[in-house]
Design an enzyme around this catalytic site. Sequence first.
Site, mmCIF file in Angstrom:
data_model
loop_
_atom_site.group_PDB
_atom_site.id
_atom_site.type_symbol
_atom_site.label_atom_id
_atom_site.label_comp_id
_atom_site.label_asym_id
_atom_site.label_seq_id
_atom_site.Cartn_x
_atom_site.Cartn_y
_atom_site.Cartn_z
ATOM 1 N NE ARG A 24 -1.181 2.427 3.029
ATOM 2 C CZ ARG A 24 -0.615 3.473 3.599
ATOM 3 N NH1 ARG A 24 -0.487 4.614 2.926
ATOM 4 N NH2 ARG A 24 -0.135 3.402 4.834
ATOM 5 C CG ASP A 25 3.422 4.215 2.984
ATOM 6 O OD1 ASP A 25 3.202 5.155 2.197
ATOM 7 O OD2 ASP A 25 3.938 4.399 4.104
ATOM 8 C CG HIS A 217 4.666 4.489 9.192
ATOM 9 N ND1 HIS A 217 3.967 3.504 8.545
ATOM 10 C CD2 HIS A 217 5.069 5.349 8.242
ATOM 11 C CE1 HIS A 217 3.936 3.762 7.244
ATOM 12 N NE2 HIS A 217 4.596 4.887 7.032
ATOM 13 C CG HIS A 219 8.676 7.486 5.531
ATOM 14 N ND1 HIS A 219 8.332 7.297 4.222
ATOM 15 C CD2 HIS A 219 7.566 7.207 6.244
ATOM 16 C CE1 HIS A 219 7.057 6.934 4.143
ATOM 17 N NE2 HIS A 219 6.561 6.884 5.355
ATOM 18 C CB CYS A 250 4.278 10.628 1.768
ATOM 19 S SG CYS A 250 2.769 11.598 1.881
ATOM 20 C CG ASN A 259 7.307 3.061 4.226
ATOM 21 O OD1 ASN A 259 6.853 3.126 3.094
ATOM 22 N ND2 ASN A 259 6.667 3.538 5.266
#
Lengths: 309, 309
Positions: A24-25, A217, A219, A250, A259
């Site tokens: 997803r990300d 989470h 990055h 993002c 990430n």
Amino acid sequence: MSLPAVHRDPSLPDRVTIYEVGARDGLQNESGVIPLETKLELVQRLTAAGLPIVEATSFVHPKWVPQLADAGDLVARLDLHGATPYPVLVPNERGLDRALDAGVTHVAIFGSATETFAQKNLNSTYEAQFAMFEPVVRRALEAGVQVRAYLSMCFGDPWEGEVVIDRVVAAGKRLLDMGAYELSLGDTIGVGTAHHVEALLDAFTAAGVATDRLAMHFHDTYGQALTNTYAALRKGVTTFDASAGGLGGCPYAKSATGNLATEDLVWMLDGLGIAHGVDLPALAQTSAWIAQHLGRPSPSAVVRALTAG
Amino acid sequence: MSLPAVHRDPSLPDRVTIYEVGARDGLQNESGVIPLETKLELVQRLTAAGLPIVEATSFVHPKWVPQLADAGDLVARLDLHGATPYPVLVPNERGLDRALDAGVTHVAIFGSATETFAQKNLNSTYEAQFAMFEPVVRRALEAGVQVRAYLSMCFGDPWEGEVVIDRVVAAGKRLLDMGAYELSLGDTIGVGTAHHVEALLDAFTAAGVATDRLAMHFHDTYGQALTNTYAALRKGVTTFDASAGGLGGCPYAKSATGNLATEDLVWMLDGLGIAHGVDLPALAQTSAWIAQHLGRPSPSAVVRALTAG
């Protein structure tokens, strides 16, 4: 194949849950169109590699993230009642409707700790986002669906600079109080460093939030993701978001690169003797395969080292 | 430009010395010939960026490392009596002779914690290396030249696997006892993890070696370099080897990719409020410049983030 020697630190947790966000990300930031079959194979290979929870896609409006316009088709192909949950991101009630129609068991909402990012990413305001999320969470829970909450920009914001810790705690508590089972604290632009992580976690503890309701989470924009993970691990956090091969970023946040790579995290956990359930060679092969599809090498050091030559 | 917010951890040292190895450990692994003027500019720019000590080159025999055959010419162009020391690596007495002729004030020797690497890299044996280094150190000290000792393969060896900590401590003590002012513990193939670092440092302390005589030298092969640095910092280590832009590796060790990137280290130290004296923008520009010369992007996350667009 090299493996790290195990040196167990008894003060650290003995087990960690890796929440895999690459499908997803990671893929939401790809400019090209990735075939549905490739996405499905990625999710299935991540599952087979032992990731305990695999975020599959996002029911965001296709106008905003056309890369994930096939979310419904993807979810229809997944085993939603097997051992591995496949959460999907839902930005609002419309997204929740689509997710519920698809029969998902887990959803995730995505809030902002800052005013500017709430406006730019959520097309809302800091305050209005909570009113937007409230019926999403309530209706999901009524339908027996578990809700995870992301909170983005918890360390710094490209427009506002440093984000005040009390603000992050206040926003996070509101999302947890709505009924989210877990709060994932995002360093969306990767500017945080180790003691900032510790200070943020201490503030949540002081505010009465149990550490087992928090996930981190990170990055890797400035190379700090794994070190910050280690700092959070020392504070007792046991759930970490990561993306296979370091996929992701993002699209709405300047400088937000990928990430934390799941493989680099797994290497550290293996060395620390912390259980995680992931088959590292299978995972690294999966990341090398998707990197080939995307036409560029994985940013993960472990993927490059294990799949070189 | 983004900067990390400062969150100072009072339990950490308040100042760190970055020992810059890019010009030597980095460039010795380049396959192409780099012009002398480029090497000189690199050393001078690193100095101007505030690096407190800049290892300049190696007086290894040109047959083994032809990339550094111009070591004497480079050193002749440096200001050897300014504020910034320019150590040079000397593998043996022949290398020391050349270094002394060139008028250097600092040399470094390069030992191995393992038998196989001593044979393959030093063309010696584990035991014989000490007899080889003894006259090098003695004669350097007699000439008023400071000697630093590297010890490689302190965590794992590609041929022997995990390296026993007691062996590392024994080898390191012999190098210090010869008269080296500092011992740099190298994770040459990057396999170490955080608690392994802590265990090794604890073993040196137990053996009576003061932490201020130790430096850490991490490679980022498996993405662990900065986290391991943080673990060592927590144990009180205050000298870290790093290479501008993450240049480097080891031509004789399978899988040995680049060193910890100086910029990623600086970012962490800035966030932790630890003084280091380095001008990060000037350093990142230097790394972007040398990356362009080498024809490939810097592996440093910070260099990529700060010099993008």
